[in-house]
Design an enzyme around this catalytic site. Structure first.
Site, PDB file in Angstrom:
ATOM      1  N   SER A   1     -33.692 -70.175  17.228  1.00 26.25           N
ATOM      2  CA  SER A   1     -34.245 -71.213  16.361  1.00 26.25           C
ATOM      3  C   SER A   1     -34.181 -72.546  17.091  1.00 26.25           C
ATOM      4  CB  SER A   1     -33.451 -71.281  15.064  1.00 26.25           C
ATOM      5  OG  SER A   1     -32.151 -71.766  15.337  1.00 26.25           O
ATOM      6  N   LYS A   2     -34.599 -73.587  16.397  1.00 23.32           N
ATOM      7  CA  LYS A   2     -34.605 -74.917  17.010  1.00 23.32           C
ATOM      8  C   LYS A   2     -33.230 -75.335  17.496  1.00 23.32           C
ATOM      9  CE  LYS A   2     -38.661 -77.263  15.281  1.00 23.32           C
ATOM     10  NZ  LYS A   2     -39.220 -76.460  14.167  1.00 23.32           N
ATOM     11  N   SER A   3     -32.189 -74.899  16.779  1.00 18.34           N
ATOM     12  CA  SER A   3     -30.837 -75.335  17.129  1.00 18.34           C
ATOM     13  C   SER A   3     -30.396 -74.809  18.501  1.00 18.34           C
ATOM     14  CB  SER A   3     -29.856 -74.884  16.047  1.00 18.34           C
ATOM     15  OG  SER A   3     -29.799 -73.476  16.012  1.00 18.34           O
TER      16      SER A   3
ATOM     17  N   ARG B   1     -32.250 -74.977  21.081  1.00 25.27           N
ATOM     18  CA  ARG B   1     -32.917 -75.865  22.043  1.00 25.27           C
ATOM     19  C   ARG B   1     -33.594 -75.101  23.183  1.00 25.27           C
ATOM     20  NH1 ARG B   1     -30.990 -80.920  20.652  1.00 25.27           N
ATOM     21  NH2 ARG B   1     -29.019 -80.828  19.535  1.00 25.27           N
TER      22      ARG B   1
END
Ligand SMILES: [Zn+2]
Length: 312
Positions: free
Chosen positions: A240-242, A244
């Site tokens: 996910s976005k977390s 990076r």
């Protein structure tokens, strides 16, 4: 006569392709190329608010950079077009006319107390089945879902059975804002494009029974389904976005060679081992063909791969 295998990748042009999208695209392309079928690119721009032509151009460009090619699509043509959902209104209108539907005026707020499925989706309680609750409001169009179980055998996920009427309820086919619902568009397009094989991410497994139910009600041929695992981050959770992790465009702009991205994506599902640092998409097809012949992808292993370092 031998049936022509036809598969597709169907991105929504609402942003950039993250590595999970890229891996699913690569696997769907690989499966069809292994089986010597026809590969189709379909742009799912049915959401008129979020879709952008510039996102579409970037996505197709990035997929070509990765090494994918397609035999039919919005930019190459073909006999089963249009290949953009925004140009398929007539197709959807005709399908809608064949189904038993009703106008639903329920808002999100109206449905706040409705029961929910194990995935957290609202099970429509049928408030507007007899007559719209609030005739003064704009309405969505729902399909009056017939009762009964819907089952199929997924190539990777195994047997799936669901009672759609009970577990989902009546399905929205056209939204209140007049956009066509994804569920209708995807089923009608797969039928219109004579898609025989759908390989896509496991996040869509839960909506497959309702799509099959719809395909059967419309008298469309049923594709075979293969839902592949979602990509994982280094902590073993869905990427996910977390995490990076860079998106495909960012890797390309940073000068990372495409064969390095292909090798890393292939490693993450166990198609090649970690000693392989660079591999073109056609080389990946040859590698898998040596293993499985022309029968397509047989098994995928979920491996943990580091997505933050691309050197070496
Ligand atoms: Zn309603």
């Amino acid at each position: 006569m031998h049936q022509q295998i036809r598969g597709r990748y169907a991105p929504s042009p609402t942003g950039r392709l993250h590595l999970g999208n890229a891996r699913t695209a690569l696997l769907s392309w690989l499966d069809i190329r292994l089986r010597r079928g026809v590969y189709i690119m379909r742009v799912e721009d049915v959401d008129s608010q979020r879709s952008r032509p510039e996102y579409e151009a970037r996505m197709l460009d990035d997929l070509r950079w990765l090494g994918l090619d397609w035999d039919e699509g919005p930019d190459v043509g073909g006999n089963y077009g249009p290949y953009r959902q925004s140009a398929c209104h007539e197709r959807y209108r005709q399908a809608l006319a064949k189904l038993d539907t009703f106008a639903c005026t329920c808002t999100r707020k109206d449905l706040a107390q409705a029961p929910r499925s194990h995935t957290g989706e609202v099970i429509y309680p049928g408030y507007c089945r007899q007559a719209p609750c609030n005739p003064d409001r704009g309405s969505a169009i729902r399909w009056r879902v017939p009762p009964g179980q819907v089952g199929f055998c997924d190539r990777f996920a195994g047997t799936v059975i669901e009672d759609v009427a009970r577990d989902t309820g009546d399905i929205i086919l056209r939204r209140r804002d007049r956009d066509w619902a994804y569920q209708l568009a995807v089923v009608v397009d797969d039928g219109a494009m004579a898609i025989t094989d759908v390989l896509r991410g496991a996040d869509l497994l839960a909506s497959t029974p309702r799509q099959l139910h719809l395909a059967r009600a419309l008298g469309l041929p049923e594709p075979s389904y293969a839902h592949v695992p979602l990509i994982l981050g280094e902590d073993g959770r869905k990427l996910s976005k977390s995490h990076r992790a860079p998106d495909l465009s960012a890797l390309r702009e940073a000068g990372i060679p495409a064969p390095r991205v292909v090798a890393r994506l292939a490693q993450s599902v166990g198609l090649v081992d970690t000693s392989v640092h660079e591999l073109t998409a056609p080389q990946l097809v040859e590698t898998c063909r040596q293993r499985w012949g022309d029968e397509g992808l047989k098994q995928l292993e979920q491996r943990i791969v580091s997505w933050d370092s691309w050197g070496g």
